[in-house]
Design a protein around this motif. Structure first.
Motif, PDB file in Angstrom:
ATOM      1  N   ASP A   1       0.813  -1.219   0.000  1.00 27.00           N
ATOM      2  CA  ASP A   1       0.000   0.000   0.000  1.00 27.00           C
ATOM      3  C   ASP A   1       0.847   1.270   0.000  1.00 27.00           C
ATOM      4  OD1 ASP A   1      -2.602   0.807  -0.288  1.00 27.00           O
ATOM      5  OD2 ASP A   1      -3.280  -0.071   1.590  1.00 27.00           O
TER       6      ASP A   1
ATOM      7  N   GLU B   1      -1.796  -8.501   6.402  1.00 21.91           N
ATOM      8  CA  GLU B   1      -2.859  -8.783   5.417  1.00 21.91           C
ATOM      9  C   GLU B   1      -2.930  -7.640   4.421  1.00 21.91           C
ATOM     10  OE1 GLU B   1      -6.639  -9.367   7.230  1.00 21.91           O
ATOM     11  OE2 GLU B   1      -6.066 -11.286   8.103  1.00 21.91           O
ATOM     12  N   VAL B   2      -2.875  -8.008   3.152  1.00 23.37           N
ATOM     13  CA  VAL B   2      -2.975  -6.974   2.111  1.00 23.37           C
ATOM     14  C   VAL B   2      -4.426  -6.461   2.066  1.00 23.37           C
ATOM     15  CG1 VAL B   2      -2.764  -6.547  -0.373  1.00 23.37           C
ATOM     16  CG2 VAL B   2      -1.104  -8.005   0.797  1.00 23.37           C
ATOM     17  N   ARG B   3      -4.560  -5.140   1.974  1.00 22.36           N
ATOM     18  CA  ARG B   3      -5.908  -4.541   2.061  1.00 22.36           C
ATOM     19  C   ARG B   3      -6.790  -4.943   0.878  1.00 22.36           C
ATOM     20  NH1 ARG B   3      -7.845   0.616   0.875  1.00 22.36           N
ATOM     21  NH2 ARG B   3      -5.807   1.154   0.049  1.00 22.36           N
TER      22      ARG B   3
END
Lengths: 301, 829
Positions: free
Chosen positions: A152, A200-202
């Motif tokens: 991100d 955790e990837v958004r």
């Protein structure tokens, strides 16, 4: 005379093209390093089953062909050796989605699984600073994919990690972490078994897409093939089915790969208000009175 | 009185003639001696007759004739005996053989006997009897027979004959007097000699109080002389007899109808019809009763039944015509009434003013040429001695719109019969109409004169008094109007119009409380009918509520007024008054900052008043109000539109402002609105230019306020351009803002200038400013965080972002930034 010869040549070409369409089977390629296949063999078996499905369901002969490098795939497409292809979602986004997307593969019924950062050694992200990140080589913008789409924009992997360990596919990248050849790897959550999830990837990452890559394919043929692919339910292991899709999720991923620029914010100045309640002097306005004449009681006849 | 009874009485009288006359005539004629055998038989016969031995007398008279056929007396005496035995033909045959055919006794007996030989009686018989009574009026038997004969055809002569009978009848016949008086009373009834008839029947009832026939006849007399209350009283007492004497139903019903007891009349009529279904009179009575009840459909049916039973009676057509008139079937009414009039003419009957009046009404309804109406009017007016006809003529002229002739005819009717109510009412109507014409022309004085005359004729007439009240109101004679209307109100306390006019009279005298109460009373009545009535009352009541600051109530009733007025001209008045109420309430609400939206709603609604409701100046003022309200409610675009409307209606001086704004004028407010328009930097630039000019023209507090406005304008422009990513122009405007010598806090300006510094490569300098500003403004924390982020100090940045968020910054992605950083770095520094 020259014209007649040219027309004759064009006619031969057309005949040859028709003959090719009639005789030559369709070629369905696969290039999907981020797909959850355990091995190249599995990937090859998958594409062959898909080709058989197209052959039987669409009534169109098809053969499967697997590619391990995107440059090979691109060359094959360029030389018109491929009609349809199962293309890695990350690679497709990196290339700006140049092909017609007909379907997206599913894993566990989902077209876009959640991804996460896994490690076998660290328990926090900041512990990974100066360590090695394992990553499946998918395309030319893998670093941007990792830094901006997965982190991100908060972590520039080139600065944060000591090095990036490229792997031919996701299975190899995960294996590198398991084998302590690397410290962390980004992978779909289902693939991180045995590893510690640190982040955790958004936004989700789309699975490989089934694309029409050949040019000049008849629309009814494309429709038949698409229908056959969508009907290919038990496609696994790795990819377990297909859903109709478009370029949109891949374009969104491409957008997320761009670098983040945070623009300073201005304060919106307060307006100066007129605080007085009575600003106006209302004019004198006389109410109207209905005409009385209408009340005259006319004697009836 | 039955014919049977009459016959019996006449026969008895004829026999008495013989009995009574025998001695008298003989004495008078000096024929008591006995000269011959025939003469002796004649004498014996007379003796036998005196002894009531009719058989012996008959034998002796026959013997006398056979002995001496010249014995004239024997003929008529024997004939009388045969008459008593009802042997009329033998009697006539005998008398025709009598030697002296010119002898009065012979002629009397011949007349009496011949009368009985045929039905109708031979003309010769009547001639003989008339001859006898003319020569010898005391011939009571002949008088009685004649009386009987003339009872129906010439009841006056019949009564006279019976009176003479009673005068000359022998005392021995007195036992028949009761019956004869009954016949006489009947003759009086037929000749409409009601008082004489009443005397006869009352006399009979004195001697025989239970004589039902006399009672019935007395009832007929009462009906005939229109003494209906007496008739009703009598008939109601003998109503139990009605099943045997259905005429009771009929006469009682007739009287009920005359006494305006239509329901009772209908009941009796129906009973009569049930008892005598073939008598047209019953159907006519029922028809009349139903007509009075305005049950035209059933009335028509009954009259048509009557018409079927009695096709000779022309008056039925008139009744049917009137029914059709009531049913508004004017064509049919016209047809029937024309037939009725033509029938009456053909039969030589007099002109019936009622039918002619009805025909005129039908003509008026079908818009027949006025000539027809005038012709009827002329026809009726020619009956100069008949007040009823003259009154009807006046009504017909009125229908024809010929008020001049109507006035003449009605005045003539009143001259002939000063108490003619129809004429009086008609003249009042004509005067009201003439006054109405004058009102239309604006000749209120003329109208007043006409109505004053009408009031003299009918002081209590509601229409006249109402119209007079109206005319007085129009003449601004409010107190007189109030008096007249108050008087009317005593008669009709719930009359909406009278109440409304009274309220207007009170209002115009500034009797506010009374006027409001009266309007509210009028409104209660108008609520039943709604429509323009309600609209008018509310249109007048609403401004009173507005004046009393009962603004919600004012708007409520005026909104109703507008709705109820529909497309009538009243709608404009109602709309104007509603607009004024909305304007006042809007201005009032504007004083409360919490009600700025509500104020704007009112003022917007007021400004949307339809064309023609407000003058241009008024509309400008209302638009100014809307603009100010819109500014207060932060509806800038609406404010701009409102100012545009105000300027269009009133130009630069569209609005009048209180100090100190009066020195700045409408253009300043337009500029101020543009200054508030965040969507158009160009408008703000224009506003800033005007502020710059005005600053130089003002002093003191106003100048200070304008400088603050000017600096704010520049700052807003800086912000606007920064939002459009034009950092260069943003920087220029912020620099201008910094140069304005205005009082007030400059921290935001410093902050925003520092933001521009970031883009000018002066990040370090900007960082210092942000740091120094702390959390005032909050954005300084955020911007400091961004600067830290840029140099890779993620954790420091996270901390500053969190401070900014806690401070209240609402940057679009701040929450995301914090979320990602916290997940990456566990939220720890």
């Amino acid at each position: 005379m020259k014209t007649r010869a040219l027309l004759a040549c064009l006619g031969l070409l057309a005949l040859a093209s028709d003959a090719r369409a009639a005789d030559k089977p369709l070629t369905i390629a696969i290039y999907a390093p981020n797909a959850p296949f355990d091995s190249g063999t599995e990937r090859f078996a998958f594409i062959n089953r898909l080709a058989q499905q197209v052959t039987s369901a669409a009534g169109v002969p098809a053969v499967g062909k697997a590619f391990a490098r995107f440059s090979d795939l691109e060359a094959a497409i360029k030389s018109k050796q491929v009609d349809f292809a199962v293309i890695d979602g990350v690679y497709l986004a990196q290339k700006g989605v140049p092909y017609q997307v007909l379907a997206t593969a599913t894993t566990g019924g989902e077209t876009s699984p959640k991804w996460a950062l896994f490690s076998s050694t660290a328990s926090r992200v900041d512990e990974l600073q100066g360590k090695r990140l394992s990553i499946a080589n998918a395309g030319p913008r893998d670093a941007e994919f990792a830094s901006n789409a997965l982190f991100d924009g908060e972590v520039q992997i080139a600065k944060f990690f000591a090095s990036k360990a490229g792997a031919p596919d996701l299975a190899a990248a995960i294996a590198a972490v398991n084998l302590k050849k690397a410290d962390a790897v980004f992978a779909p959550e289902a693939q991180g078994k045995g590893l510690k999830k640190l982040f955790e990837v958004r936004d989700r990452v789309p699975n490989p897409a089934f694309c029409e890559v050949g040019s000049g394919l008849a629309s009814d043929l494309v429709a038949k093939v698409k229908a056959a692919v969508l009907a290919h339910g038990a496609a696994g292991p790795g990819l377990d089915g297909w859903k109709a899709s478009s370029a949109e999720p891949y374009r969104a991923l491409a957008g997320r790969m761009g670098s983040r620029v945070r623009r300073p914010v201005m304060v919106e100045p307060e307006v100066v208000r007129i605080e007085d309640q009575d600003v106006l002097v209302p004019p004198a306005m006389e109410p109207g009175l209905p005409e009385l004449k209408t009340l005259y009681w006319q004697p009836t006849q | 009185m039955t014919y049977g009874l009459l016959r019996a009485v006449a026969s008895a009288a004829a026999v008495m003639v013989v009995l009574a006359g025998a001695g008298q005539r003989a004495a008078a004629e000096g024929r008591s001696g006995s000269d011959s055998a025939g003469q002796q038989s004649l004498t014996d016969g007379r003796k036998a007759l005196e002894a009531d031995d009719f058989a012996a007398a008959e034998a002796k008279f026959r013997e006398a004739i056979s002995l001496d056929p010249k014995l004239n007396d024997a003929y008529w005496r024997l004939a009388a005996i045969l008459y008593g035995k009802k042997q009329y033909a033998q009697s006539v045959e005998l008398l025709r053989r009598a030697p002296d055919q010119i002898d009065v006794d012979v002629r009397e007996q011949l007349g009496l006997a011949l009368y009985k030989t045929a039905n109708p009686p031979p003309a010769e018989a009547v001639r003989l009897l008339e001859d006898v009574v003319s020569k010898r009026p005391d011939s009571y038997a002949a008088q009685l027979q004649l009386g009987q004969h003339l009872l129906k055809s010439e009841p006056k002569r019949a009564a006279n004959a019976i009176e003479l009978y009673l005068k000359h009848r022998p005392p021995s016949a007195s036992n028949l007097d009761a019956q004869i008086h009954m016949v006489l009373g009947t003759a009086y009834v037929y000749s409409k000699e009601w008082d004489l008839a009443q005397k006869e029947f009352e006399g009979l009832l004195k001697t025989k109080p239970n004589d039902m026939t006399a009672k019935l006849m007395l009832g007929s007399v009462y009906v005939g002389k229109n003494a209906c209350s007496q008739a009703i009283s009598l008939y109601e007492r003998i109503l139990s007899e009605a099943s045997r004497q259905p005429s009771i139903y009929y006469n009682l019903g007739t009287c009920y109808l005359r006494e305006k007891r239509a329901a009772d009349a209908l009941r009796e009529g129906e009973l009569y019809v049930k008892a005598k279904p073939q008598d047209a009179r019953g159907h006519l009575l029922t028809c009349d009763a139903l007509y009075e009840q305005k049950n035209f459909q059933r009335a028509l049916s009954e009259c048509q039944s009557a018409e079927r039973l009695d096709q000779v009676n022309g008056s039925i057509k008139g009744k049917v015509g009137r029914i059709y008139l009531g049913m508004k079937n004017f064509q049919a009414a016209q047809t029937y009434l024309e037939q009725a009039v033509a029938g009456a003419k053909a039969s030589g009957q007099g002109r019936d003013p009622e039918i002619l009046g009805a025909l005129a009404e039908a003509y008026a309804a079908v818009k027949a040429p006025r000539d027809k109406l005038n012709s009827i009017g002329d026809e009726l007016a020619s009956l100069t001695k008949d007040p009823k006809a003259l009154a009807t003529a006046g009504q017909v002229y009125f229908l024809a719109g010929n008020d001049e002739k109507a006035t003449s005819a009605l005045n003539a009717a009143l001259a002939a019969e000063p108490n003619n109510l129809v004429a009086r009412a008609g003249l009042v109507r004509v005067l009201n109409r003439r006054a109405g014409v004058a009102v239309e022309k604006g000749e209120v004085g003329v109208a007043y004169q006409q109505l004053s005359e009408a009031v003299k004729l009918s002081p209590e007439d509601l229409m006249t008094n109402r119209n007079l009240g109206l005319v007085l109101l129009m003449s601004r004679k409010n107190s007189e109007a109030e008096a007249v209307l108050q008087r009317s109100l005593r008669k009709v306390p719930n009359d909406m119009v009278v109440n409304r006019m009274l309220a207007r009279a009170q209002l115009q005298q500034h009797k506010t409380t009374a006027a409001m109460a009266t309007y509210e009373k009028a409104a209660q009545m108008a609520l039943r009918t709604r429509g323009p009535d309600l609209a008018a009352v509310y249109a007048e009541l609403g401004p009173m509520y507005t004046e009393a600051d009962r603004l919600d109530q004012a708007i409520s009733v005026l909104e109703t007024a507008v709705k109820e007025a529909g497309p009538s001209p009243l709608a404009t008045v109602a709309q104007r008054n509603l607009t004024l109420a909305l304007f006042k309430r809007g201005l009032s609400k504007m004083r409360d900052p919490k009600q700025s939206d509500a104020a704007l709603d009112d003022l917007s609604a007021a400004a949307k008043a339809p064309r023609g409701v407000l003058t241009a100046k008024e509309l400008a003022a209302v638009s100014c109000g809307e603009a100010i309200a819109a500014l207060k409610a932060n509806k800038i675009s609406q404010a701009e539109d409102a100012w545009e409307q105000a300027m269009k209606s009133g130009g630069d001086n569209a609005c009048t402002f209180r100090p100190p704004y009066d020195k700045l004028g409408t253009r300043f407010f337009v500029a101020y609105t543009q200054y508030r328009d965040s969507g158009s930097p160009a408008k703000r630039e224009g506003a800033v230019k005007l502020f710059t000019q005005l600053v130089t023209k003002t002093t003191g507090g106003t100048a200070d306020w304008l400088r603050a406005l000017l600096r704010s304008g520049y700052e807003l422009l800086g912000y606007d351009f920064y939002q459009r990513s034009d950092e260069k122009r943003a920087g220029q405007f912020l620099a201008s803002a910094a140069k304005v010598q205005a009082k007030g806090d400059k921290r935001e300006l410093e902050h925003n200038l520092a933001v521009i510094d970031v883009f000018s490569g002066k990040a370090t300098q900007a960082e210092k400013v942000f740091d120094a500003l702390g959390a005032r403004p909050c954005e300084a924390r955020l911007n400091l965080g961004i600067l830290h982020d840029r140099v890779g100090e993620s954790k420091k940045a996270l901390e500053l972002y969190k401070q900014a968020r806690a401070c209240g910054v609402h940057a679009p992605k701040l929450a995301e930034w914090i979320d990602v950083k916290e997940r990456l770095f566990g939220g720890t520094p």
